[in-house]
Design an enzyme around this catalytic site. Structure first.
Site, PDB file in Angstrom:
ATOM      1  N   ASP A 199      27.206 -24.865  60.632  1.00 33.95           N
ATOM      2  CA  ASP A 199      25.976 -24.192  61.034  1.00 33.95           C
ATOM      3  C   ASP A 199      26.175 -23.507  62.390  1.00 33.95           C
ATOM      4  O   ASP A 199      26.810 -24.071  63.280  1.00 33.95           O
ATOM      5  CB  ASP A 199      24.856 -25.219  61.236  1.00 33.95           C
ATOM      6  CG  ASP A 199      24.162 -25.552  59.929  1.00 33.95           C
ATOM      7  OD1 ASP A 199      24.339 -24.811  58.955  1.00 33.95           O
ATOM      8  OD2 ASP A 199      23.435 -26.557  59.909  1.00 33.95           O
ATOM      9  N   ASP A 200      25.594 -22.332  62.518  1.00 31.09           N
ATOM     10  CA  ASP A 200      25.482 -21.690  63.835  1.00 31.09           C
ATOM     11  C   ASP A 200      26.811 -21.334  64.489  1.00 31.09           C
ATOM     12  O   ASP A 200      26.878 -21.139  65.699  1.00 31.09           O
ATOM     13  CB  ASP A 200      24.683 -22.579  64.813  1.00 31.09           C
ATOM     14  CG  ASP A 200      23.263 -22.793  64.343  1.00 31.09           C
ATOM     15  OD1 ASP A 200      22.869 -22.169  63.351  1.00 31.09           O
ATOM     16  OD2 ASP A 200      22.544 -23.584  64.978  1.00 31.09           O
TER      17      ASP A 200
ATOM     18  N   CYS B 191      18.425 -22.798  57.645  1.00 31.86           N
ATOM     19  CA  CYS B 191      19.168 -23.791  56.866  1.00 31.86           C
ATOM     20  C   CYS B 191      18.665 -23.939  55.444  1.00 31.86           C
ATOM     21  O   CYS B 191      19.404 -23.712  54.487  1.00 31.86           O
ATOM     22  CB  CYS B 191      19.092 -25.165  57.513  1.00 31.86           C
ATOM     23  SG  CYS B 191      19.381 -25.188  59.258  1.00 31.86           S
TER      24      CYS B 191
ATOM     25  N   HIS C  79      19.643 -31.228  53.801  1.00 38.03           N
ATOM     26  CA  HIS C  79      18.512 -30.386  54.225  1.00 38.03           C
ATOM     27  C   HIS C  79      17.798 -29.645  53.101  1.00 38.03           C
ATOM     28  O   HIS C  79      17.307 -28.526  53.299  1.00 38.03           O
ATOM     29  CB  HIS C  79      18.962 -29.388  55.308  1.00 38.03           C
ATOM     30  CG  HIS C  79      17.873 -29.116  56.304  1.00 38.03           C
ATOM     31  ND1 HIS C  79      17.983 -28.209  57.318  1.00 38.03           N
ATOM     32  CD2 HIS C  79      16.635 -29.647  56.420  1.00 38.03           C
ATOM     33  CE1 HIS C  79      16.876 -28.183  58.019  1.00 38.03           C
ATOM     34  NE2 HIS C  79      16.041 -29.060  57.489  1.00 38.03           N
TER      35      HIS C  79
END
Ligand SMILES: *[C@@H]1O[C@H](CO)[C@@H](O)[C@H](O)[C@H]1NC(C)=O
Ligand SMILES: *[C@@H]1O[C@H](CO)[C@@H](O)[C@H](O)[C@H]1NC(C)=O
Length: 340
Positions: free
Chosen positions: A33-34, A73, A134
């Site tokens: 992520d990111d 997400c 998630h």
């Protein structure tokens, strides 16, 4: 503004896909992520050290163009797993919060969605999701697990049902408190002004206000507020936990050696399945906030805790690579992937 949104924005990057041209290749997907494209050596970074990812790139292909279905997400992961626009599976929100915040909430990726893990499982693959999910957990009760990874084609799950929140790690701030505090100002002001106005019209004699009923109403509101505030102050205890399959195995989540634990789980899954085709989705908690790194990596990079986290993730990729090249049989399955 946008605090809530900014902090939970994730850009999901697939680092590598290992395949082989036989009919049932082993598949390993590594997700971060990111992570910025400019943070990896193979994309030109000279100060962050990512030798293991760079080697994968060298042995395979690097892509330079990709569009995620969403910058968040939950919807982007729904699209990633199903190949469908997130709005089709009900995973696109129009409110400011477009992701699941609470493991106890009842929404999630509908169980009838066809994920690639389901398709591969049908084809005889051993499948595992390790790390962040998630995409929801339960529908009606706290243990029907209708949205859980095990209901979406994964045989094995080890990780976080929600995301890596700042609130899960002390000293990293809060995604919620500011938003909640801000959101409460206007209702409190309105309630105050209404009450004062009611008292005034009551005493002037314009209206007979039923103060007793009003009192009960206010009591209920106050209790709800106290519960809400209690929840946010105990967020870490209540919402941050690690699961193995359907069981909670650590609550609250500890960040100590977390990437090492995820890596170990991934390696054990590979070792358990050298005889069968497997799908491993290793969905790192790096490099989403809360940023963290183990003692071996803390303070070692040139780019603060963020850089430490990237380098730790690279270490993890290296461990998997080492295992794959060491385990006989899997070695034969490794692709040559030359971009000729
Ligand atoms: C390498 O990554 C760091 C951390 O994100 C960044 O500050 C730096 O500008 C990057 N270097 C290049 C050449 O992109
Ligand atoms: C974390 O890893 C370090 C270094 O390998 C080790 O010394 C430490 O005991 C580990 N901590 C836990 C809680 O396992």
């Amino acid at each position: 503004m946008g605090l809530l949104l900014l902090l939970i924005i994730c850009q999901c990057t697939i680092n590598s896909i290992k395949t082989h041209s036989v009919s049932k290749p082993n598949i390993i997907l590594l997700m971060a992520d990111d992570l910025g494209i400019g943070d990896l050596g193979c994309y030109g970074n000279r100060t962050l050290r990512t030798p293991n990812i760079d080697r994968l790139a060298e042995e395979g292909v690097t892509l330079t163009q990709h569009i995620a279905a969403s910058p968040l997400c939950t919807p982007s992961r729904a699209a990633f797993l199903t190949g469908r626009y997130p709005i089709r599976s009900g995973m696109a929100a129009f409110s400011r919060v477009g992701v699941f915040l609470f493991s106890a909430s009842s929404g999630g990726l509908p169980s009838e969605e066809i994920t690639f893990s389901k398709l591969l499982k049908q084809k005889g693959y051993a499948t595992a999701l390790i790390g962040k999910w998630h995409l929801g957990m339960n529908c009606e009760s706290s243990n029907d697990f209708c949205h859980h990874p095990l209901s979406h084609g994964f045989d094995y799950f080890y990780g976080l049902p929600v995301t890596n929140f700042r609130d899960c790690k002390s000293g990293q701030g809060s995604v919620f408190l500011k938003g909640v505090q801000k959101g409460l100002v206007l209702p409190i002001q309105i309630t105050g002004i209404t009450l004062v106005s009611l008292v005034v019209v009551h005493y002037i004699g314009l209206l007979k206000v039923p103060f007793q009923a009003l009192g009960y109403f206010l009591l209920i509101i106050t209790i709800s507020l106290v519960v809400l505030i209690f929840f946010f102050y105990n967020f870490r205890q209540l919402n941050c936990f690690l699961m193995r399959d359907h069981r909670i195995i650590q609550q609250p989540l500890s960040y100590e050696n977390l990437t090492q634990r995820l890596t170990k789980e991934a390696m054990q899954f590979i070792e358990r399945n050298t005889g069968t085709p497997f799908l491993l989705v290793l969905s790192y908690l790096h490099v989403h906030t809360a940023l963290y790194a183990s003692e071996n990596f803390k303070g070692k990079s040139k780019h603060g805790l963020y850089g430490d986290a990237v380098e730790e993730m690279d270490w993890s990729v290296g461990m998997l690579h080492m295992l794959l090249t060491a385990v006989e049989g899997i070695l034969d399955d490794l692709c040559s992937c030359s971009p000729n």
